[in-house]
Design an enzyme around this catalytic site. Structure first.
Site, short mmCIF file in Angstrom:
data_model
loop_
_atom_site.label_atom_id
_atom_site.label_comp_id
_atom_site.label_asym_id
_atom_site.label_seq_id
_atom_site.Cartn_x
_atom_site.Cartn_y
_atom_site.Cartn_z
N CYS A 119 -9.81 0.99 -8.50
CA CYS A 119 -9.04 1.38 -7.31
C CYS A 119 -9.04 0.16 -6.39
O CYS A 119 -10.00 -0.61 -6.39
CB CYS A 119 -9.73 2.57 -6.64
SG CYS A 119 -8.93 3.12 -5.13
N TRP A 176 0.85 -1.19 0.00
CA TRP A 176 0.00 0.00 0.00
C TRP A 176 0.89 1.25 0.00
O TRP A 176 1.88 1.31 0.72
CB TRP A 176 -0.91 0.00 1.25
CG TRP A 176 -1.73 1.25 1.34
CD1 TRP A 176 -2.86 1.52 0.63
CD2 TRP A 176 -1.47 2.40 2.15
NE1 TRP A 176 -3.31 2.78 0.95
CE2 TRP A 176 -2.48 3.33 1.88
CE3 TRP A 176 -0.47 2.72 3.07
CZ2 TRP A 176 -2.53 4.58 2.50
CZ3 TRP A 176 -0.51 3.96 3.68
CH2 TRP A 176 -1.54 4.88 3.40
N ASP A 226 -15.96 11.08 -2.69
CA ASP A 226 -15.36 9.78 -2.38
C ASP A 226 -16.19 9.07 -1.31
O ASP A 226 -17.41 9.27 -1.19
CB ASP A 226 -13.88 9.99 -1.98
CG ASP A 226 -13.01 8.80 -2.31
OD1 ASP A 226 -12.99 7.85 -1.52
OD2 ASP A 226 -12.35 8.80 -3.38
N ASP A 231 -2.48 5.40 -3.20
CA ASP A 231 -2.97 6.38 -2.24
C ASP A 231 -1.87 7.34 -1.83
O ASP A 231 -2.13 8.30 -1.11
CB ASP A 231 -3.51 5.67 -0.98
CG ASP A 231 -4.95 5.22 -1.16
OD1 ASP A 231 -5.58 5.67 -2.13
OD2 ASP A 231 -5.43 4.42 -0.34
N LYS A 243 -15.89 5.61 -9.08
CA LYS A 243 -14.60 5.07 -8.61
C LYS A 243 -14.93 3.75 -7.93
O LYS A 243 -15.63 3.72 -6.93
CB LYS A 243 -13.97 6.05 -7.63
CG LYS A 243 -12.64 5.58 -7.03
CD LYS A 243 -12.01 6.69 -6.20
CE LYS A 243 -10.82 6.23 -5.39
NZ LYS A 243 -10.33 7.29 -4.50
N TRP A 244 -14.44 2.66 -8.50
CA TRP A 244 -14.78 1.30 -8.05
C TRP A 244 -13.63 0.81 -7.16
O TRP A 244 -12.59 0.40 -7.65
CB TRP A 244 -14.95 0.39 -9.26
CG TRP A 244 -15.41 -0.99 -8.95
CD1 TRP A 244 -14.70 -1.99 -8.34
CD2 TRP A 244 -16.70 -1.56 -9.23
NE1 TRP A 244 -15.45 -3.13 -8.23
CE2 TRP A 244 -16.69 -2.89 -8.76
CE3 TRP A 244 -17.86 -1.05 -9.83
CZ2 TRP A 244 -17.79 -3.74 -8.89
CZ3 TRP A 244 -18.95 -1.90 -9.96
CH2 TRP A 244 -18.91 -3.23 -9.48
N ASP A 245 -13.87 0.86 -5.85
CA ASP A 245 -12.79 0.56 -4.91
C ASP A 245 -12.88 -0.88 -4.40
O ASP A 245 -13.93 -1.55 -4.54
CB ASP A 245 -12.87 1.55 -3.73
CG ASP A 245 -11.50 1.83 -3.12
OD1 ASP A 245 -10.57 1.04 -3.34
OD2 ASP A 245 -11.38 2.85 -2.42
C1 GLA Z 1 -9.13 3.62 -0.45
C2 GLA Z 1 -8.82 4.40 -1.71
C3 GLA Z 1 -8.81 5.87 -1.40
C4 GLA Z 1 -10.14 6.27 -0.81
C5 GLA Z 1 -10.46 5.43 0.40
C6 GLA Z 1 -11.86 5.69 0.90
O1 GLA Z 1 -8.09 3.68 0.44
O2 GLA Z 1 -7.62 4.00 -2.27
O3 GLA Z 1 -8.54 6.62 -2.56
O4 GLA Z 1 -11.13 6.13 -1.79
O5 GLA Z 1 -10.34 4.05 0.12
O6 GLA Z 1 -12.18 4.93 1.99
#
Ligand code: GLA
Length: 724
Positions: A524, A197, A364, A546, A474-476
């Site tokens: 993401c 990370w 976000d 990040d 944004k698909w996390d």
């Molecule tokens: C992850 C993503 C970030 C943000 C956070 C939100 O860490 O990489 O960019 O969107 O989640 O909780």
């Protein structure tokens, strides 16, 4: 044009600058050559290399039929001397033996689809043909079609296989890689990425030893730790000269890329789904298709190899309107407010961002359920009415009225134990019956092997997109898989779990991208934890990391660029001191290094000081005017930010050049350097847009572009040149 040439027992695949040659020896499909383009003459002598290594002692038996000298394209498990295995099957008699021999072949114009999986594609008029070589085990009746798609204009060949059980009884695949290339070692180095990370895709280069090299992920996703590619470069290969072969897997789940070196100097380079915890049952007549392995060769060094991958991924992996359309300059509010915002916060950000020239505002995490921190509400994808009192639709109208698009964050594959969804459907969680699943970031994963869960995931996102004018998602994906288990699958299918999960995910993404073609989807995974060709098929850009610090990003984007195009890497200018590193870097440096990606911002626009607002407005204008250079241009790495004093990059698009530099290490006397540019027309006279200085291309490539940083002692001094 001879893309696929077949003579007697020889198969020759040609791209513009490369050739890949195989031959059929005694039914075994063997590798002869992969490298620089060969003329269209007979290469038969290449196939005379003995498959079986004879004894050096003449009085020894000649009967040494071991395959340790064979260069097999798809080695099966169990024969004497096999040093790599691409396929292993649990046969109905309990043995694992596989003996594949060629029995037929055919040529497809264009490229067939791979069922349920992301893959490169051919468009009408492309110079693309696919060779299908059919092999089978005469005893077990396992049939394996080896596919080779040849992208002539891209210098790329892609491989995958389709395995069919033509026997009468069920079998189980224990290993089914996408492909293997075997060749003699020539002092190769292995280049790969490792990371974690906020420190994704660091480059490692080391000689290939007899202990072998493996890049592998078994945590359910392609992962931060081991990106699914491997490059073999001759020891003398540099960024701009020398030979290199790269393989990259179009897959987002568990993978294994490996290179081993046999005692007899044979390299087996292979890639595919990781065989760890992989079992796939095939009943009579059932088939299994592997993910696609994308392969390229270049004799123009690592930059040349990367450019081949970039060109294919940009043009024949990414899809939808944003493949070619200018990507909007976006401003993401995560670092601006984290979970702490209301609709008023968003509205004032919209006012300020619109004034700067930003085109897309992204809300976000934290807009849904009761999500005021990361402990709750994943799965409850209805608006958080305490925060967004006016509702999403009206917020969207407001943002749109300012001339901005609105985007939103989802993490659809997850569920918080503290959520309405979990109360209603505890059985939808990925978990092992009778064991308490481990939470990571207070969340559990949904069981995407279950079609009902996939429908729910689809609907969660689709309902929001249907009822609002949200134009970006944004698909996390913020945890790795563990406690693999399902209340939907039966016990015999548990070994299929990881791959079935990916098929479920890909199905949902396919439906959403087809049903909402105007929405820009960005991938993401806690930053760049799922950055692979598979995801890029659905999401033409991915949040790279990040870590938004420009200095750290210069390394992360550098490592990512080995395979992935810059336009696929989201890169944002963020506030200083940086939230991850505490470092302060100038506006110039932050902007210039966000150009090596899909450009945007990650800060509170209303907090930007007046003196910086003009700079930002001008920069956004510049980015928009030059978007084609960043999207269509060739990207060159001109330095190594890990070891060199400067991070330097170059884009070349027709006769337009952009060069960016940031000083990483300041020494008392390091103020003069010349940057040798690449890829210019040697005879063309280039003009520096700012200074008006004129240079001819060969001067810039051989002497270089002079840089004098004597008067700039600031840390991380940065500069950009526009030449045309
Ligand atoms: C992850 C993503 C970030 C943000 C956070 C939100 O860490 O990489 O960019 O969107 O989640 O909780």
């Amino acid at each position: 044009m001879n893309i696929i040439k077949i003579t007697n027992n020889q198969f020759q695949l040609n791209t513009k600058s490369t050739s890949y040659v195989m031959h059929n020896e005694n039914g075994f499909l063997c590798h002869s050559y992969y490298g620089k383009r060969l003329p269209d003459c007979d290469h038969n002598y290449m196939s005379k290399r003995p498959m079986y290594r004879g004894s050096a002692q003449s009085n020894m038996s000649k009967n040494l039929p071991t395959l340790d000298n064979a260069l097999l394209e798809y080695p099966g498990f169990g024969e004497v001397g096999i040093t790599a295995t691409a396929i292993e099957v649990l046969n109905s008699d309990g043995t694992n033996f596989v003996d594949l021999r060629v029995f037929d072949y055919c040529i497809h114009n264009g490229k067939p689809k791979i069922d349920g999986l992301p893959a490169s594609y051919a468009e009408d008029g492309d110079n693309v043909q696919t060779l299908e070589i059919k092999t089978k085990d005469a005893i077990s009746k396992v049939e394996v079609s080896l596919f080779y798609a040849v992208f002539y204009d891209y210098d790329v060949i892609t491989r995958w296989v389709k395995i069919t059980n033509n026997g009468e009884k069920a079998i189980t695949l224990l290993r089914a890689l996408s492909g293997n290339i075997a060749f003699d070692n020539r002092n190769y180095d292995v280049i790969s990425n490792f990371g974690t990370w906020a420190r994704e895709r660091q480059i490692e280069r080391a000689p290939l030893l007899h202990t072998g090299s493996v890049v592998e992920s078994n945590c359910g996703s392609s992962s931060h730790y081991a990106n699914p590619f491997m490059i073999m470069a001759e020891h003398n290969t540099t960024e701009n000269s020398g030979e290199a072969i790269g393989i990259a897997l179009a897959y987002s789940g568990n993978h294994k890329m490996s290179a081993n070196l046999s005692i007899y100097n044979v390299v087996n380079l292979s890639g595919g789904i990781s065989p760890d915890n992989f079992r796939w049952n095939l009943n009579q007549s059932e088939s299994f298709s592997t993910p696609e392995l994308v392969i390229s060769f270049s004799d123009n060094g690592l930059n040349g190899l990367s450019q081949n991958f970039h060109k294919l991924i940009k043009n024949r992996v990414c899809r939808g309107i944003y493949r070619d359309k200018k990507r909007p300059v976006l401003l993401n509010l995560w670092e601006a407010c984290y979970f702490d915002f209301t609709d008023d916060t968003i509205k004032s950000a919209a006012d300020s961002a619109a004034d700067l020239g930003v085109e897309l505002l992204v809300i976000d995490d934290g807009w849904f359920g009761k999500r005021d921190n990361d402990r709750t509400s994943l799965g409850d994808w209805n608006v958080n009415a305490d925060k967004i009192k006016c509702g999403l639709e009206s917020l969207c109208d407001y943002v749109n009225s300012k001339g901005l698009m609105l985007g939103i964050w989802f993490e659809p594959e997850m569920v918080s134990p503290e959520s309405e969804l979990f109360k209603k459907h505890p059985e939808w969680v990925m978990q092992i019956n009778g064991r308490k699943p481990t939470e990571t970031r207070y969340q559990l994963m949904l069981d995407l092997t279950n079609p009902e869960v996939c429908d729910f995931v689809y609907k969660s996102v689709a309902d929001v997109l249907k009822t609002t004018n949200i134009e970006y998602v944004k698909w996390d994906y913020n945890r790795t898989m563990a406690h693999i288990g399902s209340s939907y699958l039966n016990p015999e299918q548990m070994g299929e779990y990881y791959h079935r999960y990916m098929l479920g995910l890909y199905d949902v993404l396919e439906r959403l991208t087809a049903d909402f073609p105007n929405v820009l989807f960005e991938g993401c995974a806690s930053g760049g934890g799922r950055f692979d060709i598979g995801m890029l098929y659905y999401t033409p850009q991915i949040w790279t990391s990040d870590d938004t610090d420009a200095v750290e990003r210069s390394e992360i984007q550098y490592g990512t660029s080995l395979i992935y195009p810059m336009s696929c890497q989201s890169a944002h200018v963020s506030a200083c001191p940086n939230h991850q590193t505490g470092r302060t870097v100038s506006m110039q440096a932050r902007h210039i290094f966000a150009l090596t990606g899909s450009f945007g911002y990650e800060l509170a626009p209303e907090k930007i000081e007046e003196k910086d607002r003009e700079y930002i407005k001008e920069f956004i204008k510049f980015y928009n005017e030059n978007f084609d250079i960043f999207q269509k241009g060739k990207y060159y790495r001109l330095s190594n930010p890990k070891t060199d004093d400067y991070a330097i990059f170059e884009y070349v698009y027709e006769k337009r050049i952009i060069v960016g530099l940031m000083r990483l290490k300041t020494h008392a006397l390091n103020f003069q350097t010349n940057i040798k540019l690449q890829g210019l027309d040697p005879n063309y006279i280039y003009t520096d847009k700012v200074s008006g200085e004129r240079y001819c291309g060969s001067q810039l490539m051989q002497f270089g572009l002079p840089v004098n940083t004597c008067r700039n002692k600031n840390d991380f001094y940065a500069k950009m040149w526009e030449l045309y």
